[in-house]
Motif scaffolding. Structure first.
Motif, PDB file in Angstrom:
ATOM      1  N   THR A   4       1.069  -1.020  -0.095  1.00  0.00           N
ATOM      2  CA  THR A   4      -0.238  -0.008  -0.077  1.00  0.00           C
ATOM      3  C   THR A   4       0.996   0.799   0.520  1.00  0.00           C
ATOM      4  N   PRO A  60     -10.204  -0.547   4.327  1.00  0.00           N
ATOM      5  CA  PRO A  60     -10.661  -1.815   3.827  1.00  0.00           C
ATOM      6  C   PRO A  60     -11.969  -1.437   2.716  1.00  0.00           C
ATOM      7  N   VAL A  76     -14.538  -6.904   4.196  1.00  0.00           N
ATOM      8  CA  VAL A  76     -12.913  -7.368   4.254  1.00  0.00           C
ATOM      9  C   VAL A  76     -13.802  -7.306   6.026  1.00  0.00           C
ATOM     10  N   ASP A 109     -11.810  -9.595   7.997  1.00  0.00           N
ATOM     11  CA  ASP A 109     -10.545  -9.800   9.663  1.00  0.00           C
ATOM     12  C   ASP A 109     -10.733  -8.299  10.516  1.00  0.00           C
ATOM     13  N   ARG A 130      -7.149  -6.963  10.091  1.00  0.00           N
ATOM     14  CA  ARG A 130      -6.845  -5.815   9.597  1.00  0.00           C
ATOM     15  C   ARG A 130      -7.680  -4.211   8.697  1.00  0.00           C
ATOM     16  N   TRP A 131      -8.348  -4.385   9.504  1.00  0.00           N
ATOM     17  CA  TRP A 131      -8.914  -2.672  10.714  1.00  0.00           C
ATOM     18  C   TRP A 131      -8.645  -2.172  11.342  1.00  0.00           C
ATOM     19  N   HIS A 161      -5.337  -2.837  12.210  1.00  0.00           N
ATOM     20  CA  HIS A 161      -3.797  -1.586  10.840  1.00  0.00           C
ATOM     21  C   HIS A 161      -5.059  -0.770  10.486  1.00  0.00           C
ATOM     22  N   ALA A 162      -6.028  -0.981   9.672  1.00  0.00           N
ATOM     23  CA  ALA A 162      -5.802   0.413   9.250  1.00  0.00           C
ATOM     24  C   ALA A 162      -6.637   1.781   9.676  1.00  0.00           C
TER      25      ALA A 162
END
Length: 258
Positions: free
Chosen positions: A4, A147, A151, A153, A156-157, A159-160
């Protein structure tokens, strides 16, 4: 896997800004440790060499060396010798939901609200100021961090959301403000993002993220501030509701700490 793109303004630049007259090893150590815990410095990332780190922070090389020794003792940095060697970030494993629920249960409502209040002031302030500086390219890159709706996970959310929050702070062009947010993220960020385990919260949070970026693109500081405040307010409401349902949390409503 494609990487990214990061916004041109990044909180990493605030981490390596000069320390000035207060550039002692303990301050270098603390600043880098907070950057690791908050996620500004990624696991496995190579740190600048001792001379480079000293020059960036405005301290003596021996001071940078002492700080790295202390970080290695904490297990936050590993150093290898030889060709391709250097000092690398060894970020601790992100607490799982059971650990975070345990921290939530042992935190008083008063402490939780107090931490959330300070976090809100800084995050909302960053959003308001960033609206005056964010360009179209900046916002386009920030949108890449959000995200897709499908999505599932939670990690992941989380972290984003952390990356988005810290990147917006970097757009304020204030190293001090960015470092203050990094400090708060290291202490409170993992808990404030516990609600991303809830699909309904993720969906609503994405809507707030999109609205916040629209406000930044339009240079609307008031709207950006309002969206940031609402995001933390909804997280706090979720945490308080979750905490009330956790076993044993009823005895810590007025005491305890995070």
């Amino acid at each position: 896997m494609a990487r990214t793109r990061r916004p041109a303004a990044h909180p990493r630049s605030a981490i390596f800004a000069p320390l000035g007259d207060e550039g002692r090893a303990t301050r270098v150590e603390k600043r880098i440790a907070e950057a690791i815990y908050s996620g500004v410095l990624a696991d496995g990332e190579r740190l600048p060499s001792e001379p480079e780190l000293a020059a960036m922070l405005g301290v003596a090389t021996v001071t940078a060396r002492e700080a790295l020794v202390a970080l290695r003792a904490q297990g936050l940095v590993t150093t290898t010798r030889g060709r391709g060697g250097g000092s690398f970030v060894n970020r601790p494993r992100h607490p799982d939901e059971a650990v975070l629920n345990g921290r939530l249960a042992s935190t008083s409502n008063v402490e939780l609200r107090d931490r959330a209040t300070l976090y809100t002031v800084v995050v909302a302030g960053c959003a308001e100021v960033a609206a005056a500086y964010a360009g179209a390219d900046d916002v386009a890159q920030l949108r890449e961090l959000v995200p897709d709706e499908d999505v599932a996970d939670p990690a992941r959310w989380r972290h984003a959301d952390a990356e988005l929050t810290l990147s917006i702070a970097a757009l304020t062009q204030s190293a001090r403000l960015t470092r203050e947010l990094v400090r708060l993220e290291a202490a409170f960020g993992s808990l404030v993002r516990l609600p991303f385990m809830d699909p309904a919260f993720r969906s609503a949070a994405r809507g707030r993220q999109v609205a916040l970026l629209a406000a930044l693109e339009g240079g609307d500081g008031d709207a950006a501030r309002a969206q940031a405040r609402e995001h933390v307010a909804q997280s706090l409401a979720w945490l308080l509701e979750q905490k009330a349902a956790l076993p044993g949390s009823g005895t810590t409503s007025d005491s305890g700490g995070l």
